[in-house]
Design an enzyme around this catalytic site. Structure first.
Site, short mmCIF file in Angstrom:
data_model
loop_
_atom_site.label_atom_id
_atom_site.label_comp_id
_atom_site.label_asym_id
_atom_site.label_seq_id
_atom_site.Cartn_x
_atom_site.Cartn_y
_atom_site.Cartn_z
CE LYS A 13 1.49 -36.50 -3.77
NZ LYS A 13 2.41 -36.20 -4.87
NE ARG A 88 -0.99 -40.14 -7.79
CZ ARG A 88 -0.06 -40.53 -6.92
NH1 ARG A 88 -0.33 -41.37 -5.96
NH2 ARG A 88 1.16 -40.06 -7.02
NE ARG A 127 11.06 -39.74 -4.63
CZ ARG A 127 9.75 -39.43 -4.72
NH1 ARG A 127 9.17 -38.79 -3.73
NH2 ARG A 127 9.05 -39.75 -5.77
NE ARG A 133 9.46 -43.73 -5.53
CZ ARG A 133 8.34 -43.05 -5.29
NH1 ARG A 133 8.17 -42.47 -4.12
NH2 ARG A 133 7.41 -42.95 -6.20
NE ARG A 144 6.16 -41.17 -10.34
CZ ARG A 144 7.08 -40.81 -9.45
NH1 ARG A 144 8.36 -40.87 -9.75
NH2 ARG A 144 6.72 -40.40 -8.27
P1 AMP Z 1 3.48 -42.00 -5.06
O1 AMP Z 1 4.47 -42.54 -4.12
O2 AMP Z 1 2.28 -41.43 -4.37
O3 AMP Z 1 4.08 -41.05 -6.06
O4 AMP Z 1 2.92 -43.25 -5.91
C1 AMP Z 1 3.79 -44.07 -6.66
C2 AMP Z 1 3.02 -44.81 -7.72
O5 AMP Z 1 2.02 -45.63 -7.12
C3 AMP Z 1 2.26 -43.94 -8.72
O6 AMP Z 1 3.08 -43.45 -9.75
C4 AMP Z 1 1.21 -44.92 -9.21
O7 AMP Z 1 1.76 -45.87 -10.10
C5 AMP Z 1 0.85 -45.66 -7.92
N1 AMP Z 1 -0.24 -44.97 -7.21
C6 AMP Z 1 -0.17 -44.34 -6.01
N2 AMP Z 1 -1.36 -43.82 -5.67
C7 AMP Z 1 -2.21 -44.10 -6.69
C8 AMP Z 1 -3.57 -43.81 -6.94
N3 AMP Z 1 -4.32 -43.10 -6.09
N4 AMP Z 1 -4.12 -44.29 -8.10
C9 AMP Z 1 -3.39 -45.01 -8.96
N5 AMP Z 1 -2.09 -45.29 -8.80
C10 AMP Z 1 -1.49 -44.85 -7.67
#
Ligand code: AMP
Length: 189
Positions: A13, A88, A127, A133, A144
């Site tokens: 994404k 989400r 990654r 990360r 996740r």
């Molecule tokens: P991502 O980089 O989009 O995979 O996001 C990394 C982490 O940020 C996720 O695993 C959540 O802990 C937090 N996060 C990102 N977007 C959201 C969201 N819309 N709602 C809640 N937590 C989020």
């Protein structure tokens, strides 16, 4: 153009959203990136978010919603945006709808990147090595994915019933996935 890119962790994404937003000339709004920026600057928001992120859990809706509300109020979002990783949860969908309703707009398109799950896990492990990360350990990756399927996958049904969901094959070369997304977006206008 108000777009949302969906898909499980590791679906690509972020990579795709960056390219597509650049081509459309709209801001790329990644809640994950905003959280990570706050974590690295050790802001109060970052300190709170990190606890959840490191465990592979979602940051609570009220915190996330308020952060997105502020970002969408910025002038650069008036003509459109590409959301990546938000909403989400069903509560976040309702919140986003109300923000957009207030200004008389709505989401135009939700593109879901569909991927092979084994491939996704391998991408995430790669990654982890490349970017270091803290939420890319195998245990957290597994959590996740569980959280995604429990809390986020139901959104797909909901966007489908609105008639704004398009599924896009997220497998293969990055450029090929981009071309598929571009074709879907072009067919809208
Ligand atoms: P991502 O980089 O989009 O995979 O996001 C990394 C982490 O940020 C996720 O695993 C959540 O802990 C937090 N996060 C990102 N977007 C959201 C969201 N819309 N709602 C809640 N937590 C989020």
């Amino acid at each position: 153009m108000r777009l949302l890119l969906m898909g499980p962790p590791g679906a690509g994404k972020g990579t795709q959203a960056q390219v597509i937003a650049g081509r459309l000339g709209v801001p790329h709004i990644s809640t994950g990136d905003i959280f990570r920026a706050n974590v690295s600057q050790a802001t109060p928001l970052g300190i709170e978010a990190k606890r959840y992120m490191d465990a592979g859990e979602y940051v609570p809706d009220d915190v996330t919603n308020a952060m997105v509300r502020d970002r969408l109020a910025d002038p650069d979002c008036q003509a459109g945006f590409l959301l990546d990783g938000y909403p989400r949860t069903l509560d976040q969908v309702a919140y986003l709808d109300s923000i957009l309703d207030d200004v008389g707009t709505q989401l135009d398109l939700v593109a879901e990147l569909t991927v092979d799950l084994d491939e996704v896990v391998q991408r995430l492990v790669r990654r982890a090595v490349e970017q270091g990360r803290s939420d890319d350990t195998e245990e957290v990756i597994r959590r996740r994915l569980e959280v995604y399927f429990a809390q986020t996958a139901p959104l797909i049904e909901s966007f489908m019933s609105r008639g704004i969901l398009v599924q896009v094959d997220g497998m293969g070369a990055i450029e090929d996935v981009t071309s598929r997304l571009v074709a879907v977006i072009a067919s809208l206008s």
